[in-house]
Design a protein around this motif. Structure first.
Motif, PDB file in Angstrom:
ATOM      1  N   LYS A 179     -11.789  -5.423  -4.613  1.00 47.58           N
ATOM      2  CA  LYS A 179     -10.556  -5.692  -5.352  1.00 47.58           C
ATOM      3  C   LYS A 179     -10.929  -6.273  -6.705  1.00 47.58           C
ATOM      4  O   LYS A 179     -11.636  -7.269  -6.792  1.00 47.58           O
ATOM      5  CB  LYS A 179      -9.686  -6.701  -4.587  1.00 47.58           C
ATOM      6  CG  LYS A 179      -8.429  -7.101  -5.325  1.00 47.58           C
ATOM      7  CD  LYS A 179      -7.421  -5.958  -5.363  1.00 47.58           C
ATOM      8  CE  LYS A 179      -6.236  -6.303  -6.255  1.00 47.58           C
ATOM      9  NZ  LYS A 179      -5.282  -5.178  -6.318  1.00 47.58           N
ATOM     10  N   ARG A 192      -6.834  -7.219 -12.785  1.00 48.40           N
ATOM     11  CA  ARG A 192      -6.746  -7.135 -14.251  1.00 48.40           C
ATOM     12  C   ARG A 192      -5.940  -8.330 -14.703  1.00 48.40           C
ATOM     13  O   ARG A 192      -4.774  -8.459 -14.364  1.00 48.40           O
ATOM     14  CB  ARG A 192      -6.031  -5.856 -14.663  1.00 48.40           C
ATOM     15  CG  ARG A 192      -6.914  -4.628 -14.605  1.00 48.40           C
ATOM     16  CD  ARG A 192      -6.134  -3.426 -15.066  1.00 48.40           C
ATOM     17  NE  ARG A 192      -6.060  -3.362 -16.530  1.00 48.40           N
ATOM     18  CZ  ARG A 192      -5.030  -2.831 -17.178  1.00 48.40           C
ATOM     19  NH1 ARG A 192      -4.001  -2.364 -16.515  1.00 48.40           N
ATOM     20  NH2 ARG A 192      -5.033  -2.773 -18.491  1.00 48.40           N
ATOM     21  N   LYS A 226      -5.231 -10.968   2.210  1.00 49.81           N
ATOM     22  CA  LYS A 226      -4.035 -10.293   1.699  1.00 49.81           C
ATOM     23  C   LYS A 226      -4.172  -8.785   1.769  1.00 49.81           C
ATOM     24  O   LYS A 226      -3.197  -8.080   2.028  1.00 49.81           O
ATOM     25  CB  LYS A 226      -3.755 -10.726   0.254  1.00 49.81           C
ATOM     26  CG  LYS A 226      -3.107 -12.095   0.169  1.00 49.81           C
ATOM     27  CD  LYS A 226      -2.622 -12.371  -1.235  1.00 49.81           C
ATOM     28  CE  LYS A 226      -1.746 -13.616  -1.260  1.00 49.81           C
ATOM     29  NZ  LYS A 226      -1.216 -13.851  -2.597  1.00 49.81           N
ATOM     30  N   SER A 252      -3.692  -7.784   5.425  1.00 51.52           N
ATOM     31  CA  SER A 252      -2.330  -7.883   5.948  1.00 51.52           C
ATOM     32  C   SER A 252      -1.378  -6.985   5.164  1.00 51.52           C
ATOM     33  O   SER A 252      -0.185  -6.964   5.430  1.00 51.52           O
ATOM     34  CB  SER A 252      -1.852  -9.340   5.927  1.00 51.52           C
ATOM     35  OG  SER A 252      -2.010  -9.882   4.646  1.00 51.52           O
ATOM     36  N   LEU A 274      -0.662  -6.968   1.833  1.00 52.26           N
ATOM     37  CA  LEU A 274       0.045  -7.496   0.671  1.00 52.26           C
ATOM     38  C   LEU A 274      -0.536  -6.982  -0.641  1.00 52.26           C
ATOM     39  O   LEU A 274       0.143  -6.976  -1.651  1.00 52.26           O
ATOM     40  CB  LEU A 274      -0.012  -9.024   0.667  1.00 52.26           C
ATOM     41  CG  LEU A 274       0.877  -9.712   1.686  1.00 52.26           C
ATOM     42  CD1 LEU A 274       0.599 -11.197   1.708  1.00 52.26           C
ATOM     43  CD2 LEU A 274       2.337  -9.456   1.358  1.00 52.26           C
ATOM     44  N   LEU A 275      -1.803  -6.612  -0.605  1.00 52.45           N
ATOM     45  CA  LEU A 275      -2.455  -6.166  -1.823  1.00 52.45           C
ATOM     46  C   LEU A 275      -3.110  -4.808  -1.597  1.00 52.45           C
ATOM     47  O   LEU A 275      -3.640  -4.543  -0.523  1.00 52.45           O
ATOM     48  CB  LEU A 275      -3.556  -7.159  -2.233  1.00 52.45           C
ATOM     49  CG  LEU A 275      -3.157  -8.448  -2.920  1.00 52.45           C
ATOM     50  CD1 LEU A 275      -4.395  -9.277  -3.179  1.00 52.45           C
ATOM     51  CD2 LEU A 275      -2.424  -8.169  -4.220  1.00 52.45           C
ATOM     52  N   TYR A 276      -3.058  -3.967  -2.624  1.00 49.93           N
ATOM     53  CA  TYR A 276      -3.815  -2.728  -2.604  1.00 49.93           C
ATOM     54  C   TYR A 276      -5.243  -3.035  -3.037  1.00 49.93           C
ATOM     55  O   TYR A 276      -5.437  -3.733  -4.019  1.00 49.93           O
ATOM     56  CB  TYR A 276      -3.224  -1.732  -3.610  1.00 49.93           C
ATOM     57  CG  TYR A 276      -2.056  -0.961  -3.100  1.00 49.93           C
ATOM     58  CD1 TYR A 276      -0.843  -1.605  -2.872  1.00 49.93           C
ATOM     59  CD2 TYR A 276      -2.136   0.405  -2.863  1.00 49.93           C
ATOM     60  CE1 TYR A 276       0.248  -0.890  -2.421  1.00 49.93           C
ATOM     61  CE2 TYR A 276      -1.051   1.120  -2.415  1.00 49.93           C
ATOM     62  CZ  TYR A 276       0.146   0.474  -2.193  1.00 49.93           C
ATOM     63  OH  TYR A 276       1.226   1.174  -1.746  1.00 49.93           O
ATOM     64  N   ARG A 311       1.891  -0.634   4.772  1.00 52.07           N
ATOM     65  CA  ARG A 311       2.953  -1.550   5.207  1.00 52.07           C
ATOM     66  C   ARG A 311       4.003  -0.865   6.086  1.00 52.07           C
ATOM     67  O   ARG A 311       5.202  -1.037   5.908  1.00 52.07           O
ATOM     68  CB  ARG A 311       3.643  -2.207   3.997  1.00 52.07           C
ATOM     69  CG  ARG A 311       2.713  -3.124   3.233  1.00 52.07           C
ATOM     70  CD  ARG A 311       3.435  -4.213   2.483  1.00 52.07           C
ATOM     71  NE  ARG A 311       4.333  -3.713   1.476  1.00 52.07           N
ATOM     72  CZ  ARG A 311       5.624  -3.992   1.431  1.00 52.07           C
ATOM     73  NH1 ARG A 311       6.162  -4.778   2.313  1.00 52.07           N
ATOM     74  NH2 ARG A 311       6.361  -3.483   0.484  1.00 52.07           N
TER      75      ARG A 311
END
Lengths: 336, 262
Positions: free
Chosen positions: A13, A16, A70, A73, A75-77, A93
């Motif tokens: 991950k 930016r 995250k 679970s 929440l984040l790509y 999700r």
């Protein structure tokens, strides 16, 4: 090993972030022209977790622990890489997937402050479509395990930090998830409440067989709960294996504490091992693991009456972990 | 669908329990509403003491309009506004994560999770003022008019909702957008008068950019037989477009939040 419930392959991950100079002029400029800087948070980690395991996720602040949780679970790509959790790709999700997991964040509350937890629970029951019978049984069990009875009907805002965390746990586990991601669940709690939360997590894992992935600053949490630890630092996996082995590999020495009967700071102990600390009555020696029994015997024999007390122990795990973080090179993984 | 209705009911029940804890507050809100509605009705009465016709609108028609205004505004304050307020808070504090982890459509949960049941009197007062207006009109409200009115009212609510959704979605990028909402509510107040009373540029703004004018005027016109099925159908089509665009924008914001676009 059973089929893993969590399978992570080369997960990365990169954030930016808006890079801004200080000062008013720069702030105004940045409103129109933004400069972005790429900040790698997780730099390609790989691991598997088997059903029912409790795994400790260790690392200093900013190591990428929360980012990883995250992503797992949903929440984040991720920027790249793969993850399969409970047979599903988390960041899609899907409702079916979300019903099988929970994420608890020690620093963020999901309960509504102004109403009693029991009312929030009813809303959660509806959201997760938990059947009445199952809801009753789960709530009863959680209430007993966490001693929630007196807390359920007070507005959440009136609860202490520790009480609130217990209620948060119940809220997060009402739908009986197969995997629980716990991000700093004992943050800010006093020692006895930490111990109770710990006991609860261990008992819950034993009863439900749920897999638990836990991050914590408190070494005690990890020592008490996790046989296996994953250590990451700067987004890189440094160690994945048994907690006991970590100590052995990172600190190949034992610590001998010696108490003398007479103030004899003059006495040279360096022939027994590396002197880590020394004052008039006390000394701490580091000796190679394998030679510890022999050195101890020699100390007892040669110091004779001059020795008041002696103990041999593993170095504290904090010291070991600290060494891992300062070494910053991945260790060879040891199977758990 | 039934599942979502059940959830909606549970959200409402949970909020109702919360409000019942503060009964005194409930009385104050009621008092406030009587004052607010009273003054705006009073203002119109004063105006009509000097004239009988305001650009084609008579007093009873104006009363109907004021009633609809409070229906729409109250409906919004009751259903969406409290949830949106919390949404902005969630974005700032990072607690939106908990909503995203729920096995439920996220737009649904952030839109109606919290209601402000103390706003029910707004809606009731709106109905009363509208009823008085209709009685004075002596208008027989036929079944078609009633149907068109209900449809136009629904569209009005959905239009205002769509705009609100777009505004709060901006918080994904700018985090603090409360002041934008304040501007929005200031515009909303303009809806207290029929949109065709305003000069051209403002009428345009109130019909498109901030569609409160349309949202309030159209139902009033429908129940007073000023517009017919064709106009209401057009309104409905426009509403569907607005809702679709707003939802798409919301999803874009959400993707930005979870880093899907990075």
């Amino acid at each position: 090993m059973n089929d893993p419930v969590v399978r992570v392959r080369d997960l990365r991950k990169v954030y930016r972030v808006n890079e801004r100079q200080t000062g008013f002029g720069a702030t105004v400029t940045s409103l129109f022209r933004r400069k972005f800087k790429e900040v790698p948070a997780v730099g390609g980690i790989t691991f598997d977790i088997a059903p029912g395991e409790i795994v400790g996720f260790l690392g200093p602040n900013g190591a990428g622990k929360t980012t990883t949780l995250k992503m797992l679970s949903g929440l984040l790509y991720p920027t790249s890489g793969e993850a399969i959790v409970n047979g599903d790709i988390p960041w899609r999700r899907r409702d079916e997937f979300l019903k099988t997991i929970t994420l608890l964040m020690g620093n963020r509350s999901q309960l509504v402050w102004d109403i009693p937890a029991a009312d929030s629970f009813l809303v959660l029951k509806e959201i997760y479509t938990i059947p009445d019978a199952q809801y009753g049984a789960t709530l009863d069990e959680l209430t007993a395990l966490l001693e929630l009875e007196p807390l359920l009907h007070k507005p959440v805002r009136g609860l202490s930090l520790g009480e609130r965390m217990k209620v948060e746990f119940a809220a997060g586990l009402l739908h009986s998830p197969r995997i629980a991601f716990l991000d700093e669940p004992t943050l800010g709690l006093d020692v006895s409440m930490q111990a109770r939360i710990r006991a609860f997590v261990a008992e819950y894992n034993r009863r439900s067989g749920a897999t638990i992935l836990l991050t914590s600053h408190y070494m005690d949490d990890v020592v008490a709960l996790c046989r296996r630890v994953i250590v990451i630092h700067h987004g890189v996996l440094l160690y994945d294996g048994a907690l006991a082995d970590l100590a052995e590999r990172m600190a190949p020495y034992k610590r001998i504490s010696v108490t003398l009967t007479t103030a004899s700071s003059a006495r040279d102990l360096s022939s027994y091992g590396e002197v880590a600390s020394r004052d008039e009555y006390h000394a701490t020696l580091h000796v190679p693991r394998r030679e510890a029994p022999e050195r101890t015997a020699r100390l007892v024999r040669e110091l004779g009456d001059g020795l008041a007390d002696i103990s041999v122990e593993d170095p504290p795990i904090e010291e070991v972990i600290d060494k891992v973080f300062t070494s910053e090179r991945p260790l060879e993984a040891v199977p758990a | 669908m039934i599942r979502y209705l059940r959830m909606f009911r549970m959200f409402a029940l949970s909020e109702l329990q919360f409000e019942l804890e503060y009964r005194l507050n409930f009385i104050f809100v009621l008092l406030e509403m009587v004052l607010v509605v009273g003054t705006s009705v009073g203002a119109v009465l004063i105006m009509f003491a000097h004239t009988t016709n305001l650009n084609g609108w008579t007093l009873p028609q104006m009363l109907v309009l004021i009633g609809v205004f409070y229906l729409i505004q109250g409906g919004n304050a009751l259903l969406f506004e409290p949830s949106f307020q919390r949404l902005m808070e969630h974005v700032r504090l990072g607690t939106l994560d908990y909503h995203l982890l729920k096995p439920v459509n996220t737009q649904f949960i952030v839109s109606v999770r919290h209601m402000r049941v103390v706003r029910i009197p707004d809606v009731l007062l709106g109905f009363i003022v509208m009823g008085v207006g209709l009685a004075q009109l002596g208008a027989r409200v036929g079944p078609l008019d009633a149907l068109l009115f209900a449809l136009a009212l629904l569209c009005g609510l959905a239009l205002v909702y769509s705009l609100l959704l777009v505004l709060v979605t901006l918080s994904f990028w700018f985090v603090r957008v409360e002041n934008l909402l304040t501007i929005f509510w200031a515009f909303t107040d303009a809806g207290r008068f029929p949109v065709d009373l305003y000069p051209g540029w403002l009428r345009f703004t109130l019909s498109t950019v901030v569609p409160i004018g349309i949202a309030v005027t159209a139902p009033s016109q429908a129940i007073a037989s000023k517009i017919g099925p064709v106009e209401v159908a057009l309104l409905a089509a426009g509403t569907v477009v607005a809702f679709t665009v707003a939802s798409a924008f919301w999803r874009l914001g959400l993707r930005n939040y979870t880093g899907a676009s990075a």
